[in-house]
Motif scaffolding. Structure first.
Motif, short mmCIF file in Angstrom:
data_model
loop_
_atom_site.label_atom_id
_atom_site.label_comp_id
_atom_site.label_asym_id
_atom_site.label_seq_id
_atom_site.Cartn_x
_atom_site.Cartn_y
_atom_site.Cartn_z
N LEU A 10 -34.08 -18.47 24.34
CA LEU A 10 -33.71 -18.99 23.03
C LEU A 10 -32.93 -20.30 23.19
O LEU A 10 -32.24 -20.51 24.17
CB LEU A 10 -32.86 -17.97 22.28
N LYS A 11 -33.05 -21.17 22.22
CA LYS A 11 -32.42 -22.48 22.29
C LYS A 11 -30.92 -22.38 22.02
O LYS A 11 -30.49 -21.59 21.16
CB LYS A 11 -33.05 -23.44 21.29
N ASP A 66 -27.44 -23.16 20.35
CA ASP A 66 -27.07 -23.43 18.95
C ASP A 66 -27.96 -22.71 17.94
O ASP A 66 -27.77 -22.86 16.73
CB ASP A 66 -27.09 -24.93 18.63
N SER A 67 -28.94 -21.93 18.42
CA SER A 67 -29.75 -21.15 17.49
C SER A 67 -28.98 -19.91 17.04
O SER A 67 -28.14 -19.38 17.76
CB SER A 67 -31.08 -20.75 18.13
N ARG A 68 -29.30 -19.45 15.84
CA ARG A 68 -28.62 -18.29 15.26
C ARG A 68 -29.54 -17.07 15.42
O ARG A 68 -30.70 -17.11 15.02
CB ARG A 68 -28.31 -18.53 13.78
N THR A 75 -24.27 -17.25 16.92
CA THR A 75 -24.73 -18.61 17.22
C THR A 75 -24.59 -18.83 18.72
O THR A 75 -23.48 -18.84 19.25
CB THR A 75 -23.94 -19.67 16.45
#
Length: 499
Positions: free
Chosen positions: A368-369, A371-373, A390
């Motif tokens: 997952l990237k 800063d992704s929630r 986050t």
């Protein structure tokens, strides 16, 4: 009596093949004994009253091959071998054990030769590996360990053509690297990445590579196992195959019978035969966007210490669940702490995808990237809860190689005379400052933590590079920094020089 598994010291990654190895080899190449025909194998193993279900069609009719029974892999080989390449590398001499690279200008200050403490003064290392073209424009996948520290990379195609190549991106933690051929015509043969999740244990697979410098060697076998953890890195989930894999096969493709690449051959078990490992194609596909865009892979991070949920732990925690990742520790000021995760929480899913183990959680979050929630489902005190988290950026660990984003050192950071790296606490740490540079004149010193560039908060070195690169030449740049061990923020002003 069952045999014991090999100890971890026998699990070895395929290394670069020295250029002189093939010429020095005096062993004769023998022929393998003939394997029994499929019909004989079935007759010897299948009960007469209940024949084993044998898949008769092994090849996609569009690719070629027999419709009934196994006859030849030749049509499949002919369809894909043009995309398999030989990767020749001239690499920098490795530093001596314990030798550290000195910051720019530091060697001269002490009367040492320029670059002292760098890659060393020995002869350049040469080696060879394999790779495969995934785009007709000349995009090639290979192993990171094949091109690591490379001064020059030369790629040779099956038809005899050769091209110099540049390293577009690499990820040491999964041993994946992406190359771009220089001057390629744009219509090169290419092979597609398939779905490694769809391959079953027992399915036929085929490997093509350059073992011991023997170009375009083909071997075949089956998928022996899935999701193997060989302790090579934090994201191990290798495919295991008995198709012959040898030094020089590194970076080569593992095909299914439809001509799709389901894995990249990467490692072998030392002293064993018929035990090879490949990076799954689904993992490679997840990394490709970042490798193409920035040349590095930045991973999501929760900031937790986790372990597998065992039956004993499940009973001790009063749970009925048997699978999950138990939170054993929460890093201070980490994304997990800020979201409210606690010790003894049992994480069971991330964004709706089940989590069955600590390793499964680590791999899921890493894809997952930053800063992704994400939505994290967990068990706490026997009750199901859901938390929104986050993600942060996974920091580099001690001894872990840090790969800088592509063109980072050639843009603003180089012009400013500063070298940056990630930290566990978030932000970008100043590693080195060039004497007389704008960074030194602005008051930056090694060890300082860069937390904000202009109005942009900095969570990683890549954030800092992006922010610094976007600043116009001649501008006065306001930075917020912290000294090591201090919570106080200081202001620094750096003038960005003209290009």
């Amino acid at each position: 009596m069952a045999c014991s598994l090999p100890s971890r010291r026998f699990l070895t990654a395929l290394v670069l093949l020295p250029a002189a190895t093939l010429g020095a080899c005096g062993q004769a190449i023998g022929t393998a004994s003939a394997a029994p025909t499929p019909s004989a194998a079935v007759a010897a193993t299948a009960p007469a009253q209940a024949p084993l279900p044998i898949q008769k069609t092994l090849f996609n009719p569009a690719v070629g091959g027999a419709q009934n029974g196994i006859t030849s892999l030749a049509p499949l080989v002919d369809a894909v071998k043009g995309a398999v390449v030989n990767v020749e590398v001239r690499a920098k001499p490795r530093r001596s054990a314990g030798m550290q690279r000195l910051p720019p200008g530091m060697a001269e200050r002490f009367g040492l030769p320029p670059g002292f403490g760098g890659e060393g003064n020995g002869p350049a290392r040469q080696g060879a590996g394999s790779g495969f073209i995934i785009d007709p424009s000349g995009i090639v996948l290979t192993n990171n360990h094949v091109v690591e520290d490379a001064d020059r990379v030369r790629v040779k195609l099956d038809d005899g053509r050769s091209f110099d190549a540049e390293v577009m991106g690499r990820d040491p933690l999964t041993d994946v690297a992406l190359l771009k051929l220089k001057g390629a015509p744009g219509n090169l043969p290419a092979v597609p990445l398939g779905d490694s999740d769809a391959v079953r244990v027992g399915d036929a697979v085929m490997a093509i590579g350059n073992p011991f410098g023997l170009a375009s060697s083909v071997s075949a076998g089956i998928l022996s196992a899935r999701a193997r953890d060989i302790q090579a890195g934090p994201y191990d989930e290798f495919l295991q195959t008995d198709a012959a894999i040898n030094p020089g096969n590194s970076g080569g493709p593992l095909f299914n019978m439809q001509g799709e690449v389901v894995g990249m051959n990467t490692a072998i078990v030392g002293g064993a035969t018929g035990i090879g490992f490949a990076v799954p194609s689904k993992l490679i596909q997840a990394l490709l966007p970042q490798l193409k865009e920035t040349g590095v892979v930045r991973r999501g991070w929760l900031g937790l210490a986790v372990q597998d949920l065992t039956p004993d732990l499940s009973r001790a925690l009063g749970l009925e669940a048997m699978k999950g990742a138990v939170v054993a520790g929460v890093n201070r000021n980490s994304p997990g702490e800020r979201a409210g995760l606690r010790e003894e929480d049992v994480i069971t899913s991330v964004n709706g995808k089940p989590v069955e183990s600590a390793g499964g959680l680590t791999r899921a979050v890493a894809l997952l990237k930053p800063d992704s929630r994400v939505k994290v489902e967990l068990l706490r005190g026997g009750r199901t809860q859901s938390l929104d988290v986050t993600l942060g950026t996974r920091p580099s660990m001690n001894g872990e190689e840090e790969v800088q984003p592509r063109n980072a050192s050639a843009s603003a950071p180089r012009r400013l005379g500063v070298q940056l790296s990630d930290t566990r606490e978030g932000g970008a740490q100043v590693v080195a400052v060039e004497p007389g540079s704008p960074a030194e004149r602005g008051g930056l010193v090694p060890g300082m933590l860069l937390v904000q560039v202009g109005d942009q908060k900095i969570a990683s070195a890549s954030d800092a590079v992006q922010a610094l690169t976007s600043v116009k030449p001649g501008a006065a740049l306001l930075l917020r920094v912290r000294m090591p061990g201090s919570e106080s923020t200081l202001l620094r002003a750096v003038e960005v020089p003209d290009r």
